[in-house]
Design an enzyme around this catalytic site. Structure first.
Site, PDB file in Angstrom:
ATOM      1  N   ARG A  31      -9.265 -12.346   2.538  1.00  0.00           N
ATOM      2  CA  ARG A  31      -9.965 -13.437   2.348  1.00  0.00           C
ATOM      3  C   ARG A  31      -8.971 -14.926   2.522  1.00  0.00           C
ATOM      4  O   ARG A  31      -9.994 -16.542   2.586  1.00  0.00           O
ATOM      5  CB  ARG A  31     -10.468 -13.208   1.154  1.00  0.00           C
ATOM      6  CG  ARG A  31      -8.815 -13.252   0.034  1.00  0.00           C
ATOM      7  CD  ARG A  31      -9.645 -12.334  -1.265  1.00  0.00           C
ATOM      8  NE  ARG A  31     -10.153 -11.003  -1.375  1.00  0.00           N
ATOM      9  CZ  ARG A  31     -10.308 -10.088  -1.818  1.00  0.00           C
ATOM     10  NH1 ARG A  31     -10.453 -10.781  -3.742  1.00  0.00           N
ATOM     11  NH2 ARG A  31     -10.627  -8.567  -2.406  1.00  0.00           N
ATOM     12  N   LYS A  84       0.693  -0.953   0.059  1.00  0.00           N
ATOM     13  CA  LYS A  84      -0.104   0.520   0.043  1.00  0.00           C
ATOM     14  C   LYS A  84       0.786   1.418  -0.140  1.00  0.00           C
ATOM     15  O   LYS A  84       1.574   1.307   0.738  1.00  0.00           O
ATOM     16  CB  LYS A  84      -0.899  -0.030   1.217  1.00  0.00           C
ATOM     17  CG  LYS A  84      -2.104  -0.907   1.356  1.00  0.00           C
ATOM     18  CD  LYS A  84      -3.201  -0.650   2.130  1.00  0.00           C
ATOM     19  CE  LYS A  84      -4.073  -1.527   2.941  1.00  0.00           C
ATOM     20  NZ  LYS A  84      -4.913  -1.780   1.726  1.00  0.00           N
TER      21      LYS A  84
END
Ligand code: BES
Ligand code: MN
Ligand code: ZN
Length: 505
Positions: free
Chosen positions: A360, A285
């Site tokens: 996930r 990020k």
């Protein structure tokens, strides 16, 4: 280094948020020698000048000059000696018939905000003339709940504490016992919310998978059963997805299980994403403002643990197990690489097309574990999963994904009641193609509709169990003091999931 870690973990067990929260009593007759009065007023009461306070000259004058109409949340602050108080605040309720639990919470939040900045040491809040549809006791309890929620503060890193001594509040009600009984249940919920907020506000260096596990262990004193799976235990179960996310960090991953078994029914399972920091991994990020918010990427796990605490403290007659997938998504020579193929505990292999889609991955193994180990009646996972969810429905709603109409209805209703509203988003096999990999059973990112492909990915690990997914990206942190939230962590999901669990047949 080892000693530093343990000392942080012990410091963690002592929060002082409580100091800012006023003590609240429910009384049928005023017992507190309070300096300030808050009077809840409906338009009808106002029209009838139905109490001595409303008939007082200074009060009448203030109402007339300001045009105060008692509409919902309208405030009139009167600096005059009235009925033995130094100061009186009128707080409009609007039509009592329209008052809901959520709007009562918000009125309480307004009172808390006002009390916080006011010099008052002690406050009497008079609700006794108010009889909304849910009854005076329920109204007063929800009002008090709102006061507590808004009084939260996280001050352990300030060198000077500002909270001072807790203020004293009493709420005047028509039925003290009922009000107290309802309020004490909601106080349990407050404690669950505060736990979740504390955990989310805590920076990543202090809140690691291990110290989170220690926080779960601290709930054992309330009768919660806690089990912590370390790396060897997860290796034995073949949790290649969760382990891969955690392996780049020298703060090792944990699977934390906390169960409140208040009934002999099959459990409800709550599965939480617990990324204590999400750097993105090698798909790093790069935006400074968004990466710093990733200390909150364990908000799903915090909500799951907070819910268990809320249920345990009120000894709720429900069986709820929280399974929390804790890991730190880091960059190092040990970290997973884009392109790696992982083997999940369910047996499905996963090609990592983006290391920043780590939530996930950890949830895949946690869902599998919750399902296999507990055979739950229903499973709900809660996760700060995708920026796409924020793009789709913003930060007011959480995204709800489920193919089970019953779960959709139950969760939506609970969300409405506690003002943590849900918006249903698409889930279905139409997203399967996007997750086809050239070299493995699945890949972890699709090309579009990021929130729905993530949900479809998760579904592959839920077996036949009724399941819903809550994407709370954007809900975990508030940018301002607003309604029952203070700036920072909201504890989003605790009230929703507690309400849902309590409403189960
Ligand atoms: N933790 C983030 C999602 C997130 C974004 C939470 C904003 C809270 C606020 C998650 O792990 C993530 O990075 N998701 C990626 C997925 C993408 C790589 C498919 C995203 O949403 O960009
Ligand atoms: Mn990520
Ligand atoms: Zn994340």
């Amino acid at each position: 280094m080892k000693t530093l870690m343990t000392s942080l973990a012990t410091v963690l067990l002592s929060y002082s948020a409580v100091a800012a929260v006023p003590s609240i009593e429910m009384n049928q007759k005023a017992e507190l020698d309070a300096d300030t009065l808050v009077l809840l007023v409906s338009p009808e009461q106002l029209a009838q000048s139905s109490s001595a306070v409303l008939q007082h000259q200074a009060v009448k004058h203030a109402i007339k000059t300001t045009g105060f109409s008692a509409k919902k949340a309208a405030q009139l602050d009167i600096l005059a000696e009235v009925a033995g108080y130094n100061r009186v605040m009128l707080l409009g309720t609007g039509e009592p018939a329209q008052l809901t639990a959520a709007s009562s919470n918000n009125l309480g939040a307004d009172i808390a905000a006002w009390v916080k900045k006011d010099k008052a040491r002690s406050v009497t809040i008079d609700t006794a003339a108010l009889q909304p549809a849910s009854g005076n006791a329920d109204f007063a309890a929800q009002l008090a709940h709102g006061i507590e929620l808004r009084s939260y503060s996280f001050d352990r890193y300030f060198s000077k504490k500002t909270a001072g001594e807790a203020k004293k509040l009493e709420i005047l009600v028509t039925d003290e016992q009922t009000a107290e009984r309802q309020f004490s249940k909601l106080q349990a919920v407050t404690q669950g919310v505060f736990l979740a907020r504390d955990l989310v506000n805590e920076p990543a260096a202090a809140l690691t998978p291990e110290t989170f596990a220690a926080q779960a262990k601290a709930l054992e004193k309330y009768g919660v059963k806690v089990r912590v799976l370390d790396v060897p235990a997860m290796e034995k179960l073949g949790m290649g997805a969760l382990l891969a996310v955690g392996k780049g960090s020298n703060r090792p991953p944990r699977l934390v299980v906390a169960q409140w078994q208040g009934s002999d029914q099959k459990p409800l399972a709550i599965v939480g994403k617990g990324i204590t920091f999400d750097t993105g991994g090698y798909n790093l990020k790069t935006d400074a403002e968004s990466i710093v918010r990733m200390t909150s990427d364990m908000a799903g796990a915090a909500a799951a643990l907070g819910t268990v605490k809320a249920l345990a403290l009120q000894k709720a007659p429900v069986n709820v197990v929280a399974v929390m997938a804790m890991a730190e998504n880091m960059i190092s020579d040990k970290a997973m690489l884009p392109g790696d193929v992982l083997k999940s505990a369910a047996g499905l292999t996963i090609q990592v097309t983006n290391t920043d889609a780590e939530g996930r991955l950890v949830l895949a193994d946690a869902l599998w574990y919750a399902n296999k180990e507990f055979q739950p009646r229903a499973m709900v996972d809660i996760a700060t999963l995708t920026g796409a969810k924020v793009g789709a429905v913003g930060t007011y709603y959480a995204g709800l994904f489920s193919e089970q109409q019953q779960l959709v209805d139950q969760l939506s209703l609970a969300g409405e009641k506690v003002n943590e509203p849900l918006w249903r988003l698409p889930l279905g096999p139409q997203f399967a193609d996007e997750l086809k990999s050239d070299i493995a059973d699945l890949k972890n990112t699709g090309s579009s509709t990021g929130a729905s492909t993530a949900a479809w990915f998760l579904k592959q690990f839920t077996g036949e169990t009724p399941w819903a997914h809550l994407d709370i990206a954007g809900n975990a942190l508030s940018r301002a003091d607003k309604e029952v939230n203070t700036k920072g962590a909201t504890g989003y999901g605790v009230r929703l999931l507690t309400e849902w669990a309590l409403q189960q047949p």
